[in-house]
Motif scaffolding. Sequence first.
Motif, PDB file in Angstrom:
ATOM      1  N   PRO A 191       0.838  -1.207   0.000  1.00  0.00           N
ATOM      2  CA  PRO A 191       0.000   0.000   0.000  1.00  0.00           C
ATOM      3  C   PRO A 191       0.870   1.253   0.000  1.00  0.00           C
ATOM      4  CG  PRO A 191      -0.734  -1.559   1.672  1.00  0.00           C
ATOM      5  CD  PRO A 191       0.578  -2.068   1.145  1.00  0.00           C
ATOM      6  N   LEU A 192       0.392   2.281  -0.679  1.00  0.00           N
ATOM      7  CA  LEU A 192       1.120   3.546  -0.747  1.00  0.00           C
ATOM      8  C   LEU A 192       0.841   4.387   0.491  1.00  0.00           C
ATOM      9  CD1 LEU A 192       0.415   4.565  -4.454  1.00  0.00           C
ATOM     10  CD2 LEU A 192       2.354   3.262  -3.544  1.00  0.00           C
ATOM     11  N   ALA A 193       1.868   5.075   0.945  1.00  0.00           N
ATOM     12  CA  ALA A 193       1.748   5.998   2.069  1.00  0.00           C
ATOM     13  C   ALA A 193       2.502   7.281   1.730  1.00  0.00           C
ATOM     14  CB  ALA A 193       2.314   5.375   3.345  1.00  0.00           C
ATOM     15  N   TYR A 194       2.113   8.350   2.387  1.00  0.00           N
ATOM     16  CA  TYR A 194       2.764   9.649   2.207  1.00  0.00           C
ATOM     17  C   TYR A 194       3.082  10.222   3.583  1.00  0.00           C
ATOM     18  CZ  TYR A 194       1.362   9.447  -2.646  1.00  0.00           C
ATOM     19  OH  TYR A 194       1.213   9.064  -3.958  1.00  0.00           O
ATOM     20  N   GLY A 195       4.137  10.994   3.653  1.00  0.00           N
ATOM     21  CA  GLY A 195       4.484  11.690   4.874  1.00  0.00           C
ATOM     22  C   GLY A 195       4.078  13.146   4.770  1.00  0.00           C
ATOM     23  N   TYR A 196       3.885  13.773   5.925  1.00  0.00           N
ATOM     24  CA  TYR A 196       3.582  15.196   5.966  1.00  0.00           C
ATOM     25  C   TYR A 196       4.231  15.767   7.213  1.00  0.00           C
ATOM     26  CZ  TYR A 196       1.114  19.610   6.390  1.00  0.00           C
ATOM     27  OH  TYR A 196       0.819  20.945   6.513  1.00  0.00           O
ATOM     28  N   MET A 197       4.906  16.904   7.048  1.00  0.00           N
ATOM     29  CA  MET A 197       5.511  17.569   8.198  1.00  0.00           C
ATOM     30  C   MET A 197       5.704  19.051   7.932  1.00  0.00           C
ATOM     31  SD  MET A 197       9.207  15.733   7.871  1.00  0.00           S
ATOM     32  CE  MET A 197      10.496  16.903   8.121  1.00  0.00           C
ATOM     33  N   ARG A 198       5.681  19.804   9.003  1.00  0.00           N
ATOM     34  CA  ARG A 198       5.999  21.236   8.943  1.00  0.00           C
ATOM     35  C   ARG A 198       7.489  21.393   9.189  1.00  0.00           C
ATOM     36  NH1 ARG A 198       2.172  24.784   8.263  1.00  0.00           N
ATOM     37  NH2 ARG A 198       0.069  24.008   8.495  1.00  0.00           N
ATOM     38  N   VAL A 199       8.104  22.252   8.407  1.00  0.00           N
ATOM     39  CA  VAL A 199       9.545  22.467   8.522  1.00  0.00           C
ATOM     40  C   VAL A 199       9.801  23.969   8.652  1.00  0.00           C
ATOM     41  CG1 VAL A 199      11.796  22.050   7.482  1.00  0.00           C
ATOM     42  CG2 VAL A 199       9.934  20.427   7.076  1.00  0.00           C
ATOM     43  N   PRO A 200       9.769  24.491   9.889  1.00  0.00           N
ATOM     44  CA  PRO A 200      10.070  25.908  10.076  1.00  0.00           C
ATOM     45  C   PRO A 200      11.510  26.218   9.666  1.00  0.00           C
ATOM     46  CG  PRO A 200       9.188  24.920  12.094  1.00  0.00           C
ATOM     47  CD  PRO A 200       9.448  23.811  11.122  1.00  0.00           C
ATOM     48  N   CYS A 201      11.757  27.454   9.301  1.00  0.00           N
ATOM     49  CA  CYS A 201      13.089  27.825   8.800  1.00  0.00           C
ATOM     50  C   CYS A 201      14.179  27.699   9.861  1.00  0.00           C
ATOM     51  CB  CYS A 201      13.070  29.235   8.226  1.00  0.00           C
ATOM     52  SG  CYS A 201      12.640  30.506   9.418  1.00  0.00           S
ATOM     53  N   ASP A 202      13.806  27.711  11.142  1.00  0.00           N
ATOM     54  CA  ASP A 202      14.825  27.652  12.196  1.00  0.00           C
ATOM     55  C   ASP A 202      15.137  26.237  12.681  1.00  0.00           C
ATOM     56  OD1 ASP A 202      12.356  27.291  13.392  1.00  0.00           O
ATOM     57  OD2 ASP A 202      12.815  28.523  15.143  1.00  0.00           O
ATOM     58  N   ILE A 203      14.552  25.230  12.068  1.00  0.00           N
ATOM     59  CA  ILE A 203      14.813  23.851  12.489  1.00  0.00           C
ATOM     60  C   ILE A 203      16.109  23.368  11.834  1.00  0.00           C
ATOM     61  CG2 ILE A 203      13.448  22.767  10.679  1.00  0.00           C
ATOM     62  CD1 ILE A 203      12.552  20.711  12.740  1.00  0.00           C
ATOM     63  N   PRO A 204      17.002  22.748  12.593  1.00  0.00           N
ATOM     64  CA  PRO A 204      18.270  22.276  12.021  1.00  0.00           C
ATOM     65  C   PRO A 204      18.033  21.169  10.979  1.00  0.00           C
ATOM     66  CG  PRO A 204      18.364  22.298  14.430  1.00  0.00           C
ATOM     67  CD  PRO A 204      16.943  22.551  14.056  1.00  0.00           C
ATOM     68  N   ASP A 205      18.857  21.170   9.939  1.00  0.00           N
ATOM     69  CA  ASP A 205      18.727  20.185   8.865  1.00  0.00           C
ATOM     70  C   ASP A 205      18.828  18.753   9.376  1.00  0.00           C
ATOM     71  OD1 ASP A 205      18.426  22.217   7.037  1.00  0.00           O
ATOM     72  OD2 ASP A 205      20.489  22.107   6.286  1.00  0.00           O
ATOM     73  N   ASP A 206      19.701  18.510  10.362  1.00  0.00           N
ATOM     74  CA  ASP A 206      19.845  17.140  10.860  1.00  0.00           C
ATOM     75  C   ASP A 206      18.574  16.658  11.553  1.00  0.00           C
ATOM     76  OD1 ASP A 206      20.471  18.991  12.948  1.00  0.00           O
ATOM     77  OD2 ASP A 206      21.431  17.389  14.082  1.00  0.00           O
ATOM     78  N   LYS A 207      17.824  17.555  12.187  1.00  0.00           N
ATOM     79  CA  LYS A 207      16.557  17.171  12.807  1.00  0.00           C
ATOM     80  C   LYS A 207      15.517  16.841  11.733  1.00  0.00           C
ATOM     81  CE  LYS A 207      13.134  18.392  16.223  1.00  0.00           C
ATOM     82  NZ  LYS A 207      12.669  19.351  17.224  1.00  0.00           N
ATOM     83  N   VAL A 208      15.507  17.597  10.658  1.00  0.00           N
ATOM     84  CA  VAL A 208      14.591  17.314   9.545  1.00  0.00           C
ATOM     85  C   VAL A 208      14.910  15.944   8.959  1.00  0.00           C
ATOM     86  CG1 VAL A 208      13.857  18.031   7.237  1.00  0.00           C
ATOM     87  CG2 VAL A 208      14.239  19.752   9.007  1.00  0.00           C
ATOM     88  N   ARG A 209      16.185  15.665   8.745  1.00  0.00           N
ATOM     89  CA  ARG A 209      16.584  14.354   8.191  1.00  0.00           C
ATOM     90  C   ARG A 209      16.198  13.214   9.129  1.00  0.00           C
ATOM     91  NH1 ARG A 209      20.783  17.471   6.240  1.00  0.00           N
ATOM     92  NH2 ARG A 209      22.140  17.059   8.023  1.00  0.00           N
ATOM     93  N   ARG A 210      16.345  13.424  10.440  1.00  0.00           N
ATOM     94  CA  ARG A 210      15.949  12.390  11.404  1.00  0.00           C
ATOM     95  C   ARG A 210      14.442  12.130  11.345  1.00  0.00           C
ATOM     96  NH1 ARG A 210      19.494  15.017  14.922  1.00  0.00           N
ATOM     97  NH2 ARG A 210      17.741  15.924  16.042  1.00  0.00           N
ATOM     98  N   MET A 211      13.652  13.198  11.263  1.00  0.00           N
ATOM     99  CA  MET A 211      12.201  13.028  11.170  1.00  0.00           C
ATOM    100  C   MET A 211      11.824  12.293   9.886  1.00  0.00           C
ATOM    101  SD  MET A 211      10.305  16.394  12.761  1.00  0.00           S
ATOM    102  CE  MET A 211      11.080  17.582  11.687  1.00  0.00           C
TER     103      MET A 211
END
Length: 124
Positions: free
Chosen positions: A22-42
């Motif tokens: 089955p297909l799934a999609y992710g969704y998240m908010r990425v504020p400009c002040d969030i570190p890139d490594d935290k975005v990659r972890r999420m």
Amino acid sequence: MTACAERPVLEDQPENDQLTRPLAYGYMRVPCDIPDDKVRRMEHELRRCAERQGWYLVTIFSELDCGRHEAFDELTLELQRADAHYVIVPTFRHLARNAVLQNVLLARLEFEAGAEVLELVETS
């Protein structure tokens, strides 16, 4: 450490069956002040959750501007187009900070796209 919430984990799923999962999609908010490594972890945790559920995570829709819903609107249209029914979010707060608005957006995904939304949860 995070884990998928609310659904039993599927074991013994073949790894190379992307065409039948089955297909799934992710969704998240990425504020400009969030570190890139935290975005990659999420993003990594969203992918792991999809794998554990036996789903194929097609892509992650990212909302870059606070208070906007363009990516959410695109997600809703893509779910309908692809006849996909699963969305994974880091937390429901990525939909909205306000609980009433969270419920409105969850209902919209359910009624417009027939989608179930899973939230990652922290485990100890």
